[in-house]
Design a protein around this motif. Structure first.
Motif, mmCIF file in Angstrom:
data_model
loop_
_atom_site.group_PDB
_atom_site.id
_atom_site.type_symbol
_atom_site.label_atom_id
_atom_site.label_comp_id
_atom_site.label_asym_id
_atom_site.label_seq_id
_atom_site.Cartn_x
_atom_site.Cartn_y
_atom_site.Cartn_z
ATOM 1 N N MET A 221 98.896 -78.876 -32.544
ATOM 2 C CA MET A 221 98.246 -78.861 -31.247
ATOM 3 C C MET A 221 97.294 -77.668 -31.155
ATOM 4 O O MET A 221 97.561 -76.583 -31.661
ATOM 5 N N ILE A 222 96.181 -77.893 -30.486
ATOM 6 C CA ILE A 222 95.158 -76.865 -30.266
ATOM 7 C C ILE A 222 95.051 -76.617 -28.768
ATOM 8 O O ILE A 222 94.998 -77.557 -27.971
ATOM 9 N N GLY A 223 95.017 -75.351 -28.374
ATOM 10 C CA GLY A 223 94.927 -75.055 -26.947
ATOM 11 C C GLY A 223 94.699 -73.583 -26.691
ATOM 12 O O GLY A 223 94.240 -72.848 -27.568
ATOM 13 N N GLY B 218 101.123 -78.424 -20.919
ATOM 14 C CA GLY B 218 102.434 -78.628 -20.325
ATOM 15 C C GLY B 218 102.731 -80.098 -20.057
ATOM 16 O O GLY B 218 103.887 -80.527 -20.135
ATOM 17 N N VAL B 219 101.692 -80.886 -19.774
ATOM 18 C CA VAL B 219 101.910 -82.305 -19.463
ATOM 19 C C VAL B 219 102.307 -83.107 -20.689
ATOM 20 O O VAL B 219 102.799 -84.226 -20.571
ATOM 21 N N THR B 220 102.105 -82.564 -21.882
ATOM 22 C CA THR B 220 102.424 -83.297 -23.110
ATOM 23 C C THR B 220 103.863 -83.072 -23.545
ATOM 24 O O THR B 220 104.376 -83.820 -24.388
ATOM 25 N N GLY B 221 104.497 -82.031 -23.006
ATOM 26 C CA GLY B 221 105.846 -81.717 -23.440
ATOM 27 C C GLY B 221 105.897 -80.971 -24.756
ATOM 28 O O GLY B 221 106.980 -80.663 -25.263
ATOM 29 N N VAL B 222 104.742 -80.652 -25.330
ATOM 30 C CA VAL B 222 104.686 -79.913 -26.592
ATOM 31 C C VAL B 222 104.631 -78.420 -26.290
ATOM 32 O O VAL B 222 103.772 -77.962 -25.548
ATOM 33 N N ASP B 223 105.552 -77.671 -26.862
ATOM 34 C CA ASP B 223 105.620 -76.241 -26.575
ATOM 35 C C ASP B 223 104.779 -75.407 -27.544
ATOM 36 O O ASP B 223 104.154 -74.428 -27.141
ATOM 37 N N ALA B 224 104.778 -75.781 -28.806
ATOM 38 C CA ALA B 224 104.122 -74.959 -29.828
ATOM 39 C C ALA B 224 102.643 -75.317 -29.966
ATOM 40 O O ALA B 224 102.282 -76.491 -30.062
ATOM 41 N N VAL B 225 101.801 -74.280 -29.951
ATOM 42 C CA VAL B 225 100.368 -74.457 -30.179
ATOM 43 C C VAL B 225 100.061 -73.878 -31.556
ATOM 44 O O VAL B 225 100.191 -72.676 -31.787
ATOM 45 N N GLY B 226 99.665 -74.745 -32.485
ATOM 46 C CA GLY B 226 99.448 -74.305 -33.860
ATOM 47 C C GLY B 226 98.188 -73.507 -34.067
ATOM 48 O O GLY B 226 98.126 -72.628 -34.927
ATOM 49 N N LEU B 227 97.157 -73.814 -33.275
ATOM 50 C CA LEU B 227 95.879 -73.102 -33.366
ATOM 51 C C LEU B 227 95.382 -72.888 -31.945
ATOM 52 O O LEU B 227 95.221 -73.852 -31.186
ATOM 53 N N GLN C 129 88.007 -73.829 -29.095
ATOM 54 C CA GLN C 129 88.959 -74.936 -29.177
ATOM 55 C C GLN C 129 88.237 -76.237 -29.541
ATOM 56 O O GLN C 129 88.707 -77.007 -30.387
ATOM 57 N N LEU C 130 87.111 -76.475 -28.899
ATOM 58 C CA LEU C 130 86.376 -77.712 -29.156
ATOM 59 C C LEU C 130 85.872 -77.761 -30.601
ATOM 60 O O LEU C 130 85.926 -78.815 -31.247
ATOM 61 N N VAL D 82 95.056 -81.778 -32.581
ATOM 62 C CA VAL D 82 94.934 -82.542 -31.337
ATOM 63 C C VAL D 82 94.941 -81.563 -30.171
ATOM 64 O O VAL D 82 95.697 -80.589 -30.176
ATOM 65 N N GLY D 83 94.114 -81.821 -29.165
ATOM 66 C CA GLY D 83 94.092 -80.941 -28.005
ATOM 67 C C GLY D 83 93.525 -81.639 -26.790
ATOM 68 O O GLY D 83 93.137 -82.816 -26.855
#
Length: 301
Positions: free
Chosen positions: A189-191, A206-215, A223-224, A233-234
């Motif tokens: 995940m990118i954010g 937060g809406v995705t439920g994914v906690d870890a941001v890899g980049l 980010q873009l 994905v972001g």
């Protein structure tokens, strides 16, 4: 007796709290700014600033002079407005602060149109991933992603905008398919850098439920560009996607965010017809550009 030019220097130092910062605003070197302040203090017979580790702070006399200097500034600005109003043209300088998504993908087109229509207008776009301090005149007006909770400010809701999950087509072609939110756990995940999110409205993932941001980055364009490079994905602004043809929206029914832009001005500007008309023109331009770019994305969907 102080003249307006010295008061203008005084205001710049009071707002920036440094000689160098005032010099950048006034396009003068710091030594010249210091001499002008010394001249004003000599003319008035009182010290206006005291230097501290934090910079230049107003003395009691300086604090008493500040509202009078701001009144003089408004009087000069009002006279310029009356002269410009006779021709229907804007002139002078306008500094706009904005979060970097708006500053990169909306304001260049909007401000180009304003400059074309008003050749005497000089626009400065300050793109920073943080909240602007209008009381220190960091900008004449600012675009924000949420309304301020306090302060003597004029606040106007400009427009809603949408955001969706995206990834590059190349990334999607070489990684496991994403057909539901649970599938995101197997993707980078990118954010935003979590501890550098300056407004709760930017906490998209937060809406995705994914906690870890890899980049991660505190910059929307960074980010873009990472997404365009196939790094993961972001979530991206729909209005930015026409500038990134490699990207494809995914899970549009499961993840669709709506946020708003707000235009913020100093309360004293309500007496300025120039600022009111400029704010109106800027707001119309931003609304028009968001609608145009989001429509382009929908037409490609």
């Amino acid at each position: 007796m102080a003249d307006w030019d010295d008061l203008r220097v005084f205001l710049a130092v009071a707002r920036s709290e440094s000689l160098s910062g005032a010099g950048r605003t006034l396009k003068l070197d710091a030594a010249t700014v210091g001499r002008r302040i010394a001249r004003l203090e000599l003319a008035l017979g009182v010290p206006l600033f005291v230097k501290s580790p934090q910079g230049y702070a107003l003395t009691d006399a300086g604090a008493r002079l500040l509202p009078r200097a701001e009144q003089a500034e408004q009087a000069v600005s009002g006279a310029a407005e009356e002269l410009g109003a006779a021709s229907g043209q804007f002139s002078g300088q306008l500094r706009i602060g904005a979060p970097d998504g708006c500053a990169n993908y909306l304001l260049p087109q909007v401000c180009a149109a304003l400059c074309d229509a008003h050749p005497g207008l000089e626009i400065q776009i300050v793109a920073l991933p943080r909240v602007f301090n209008l009381s220190k005149r960091e900008a004449d007006m600012a675009v924000a992603v949420s309304p301020p909770a306090a302060g003597r400010l004029l606040v106007q809701r400009l427009t809603d905008y949408r955001l969706h999950l995206v990834a590059s087509r190349a990334y999607l072609a070489r990684h496991p398919p994403i057909s539901r939110i649970a599938d995101l756990s197997g993707h980078r995940m990118i954010g935003y850098i979590p501890d550098m999110i300056f407004d709760k409205e930017l906490d998209y993932l937060g809406v995705t439920g994914v906690d870890a941001v890899g980049l991660s980055s505190n910059s929307v364009p960074v980010q873009l560009m990472a997404l365009r490079a196939g790094a993961g994905v972001g979530i991206a602004h729909d209005f930015a996607l026409p500038f990134a043809p490699e990207l494809e929206r995914i899970l549009t029914k499961e993840v669709s965010l709506t946020r708003a832009f707000w235009l913020i001005r100093h309360a004293d500007d309500q007496r300025s017809d120039r600022h009111r008309r400029l704010a109106e023109a800027l707001g119309q331009g931003i609304r028009r550009e968001v609608a145009r770019l989001e429509a382009a994305v929908e037409n490609l969907a």
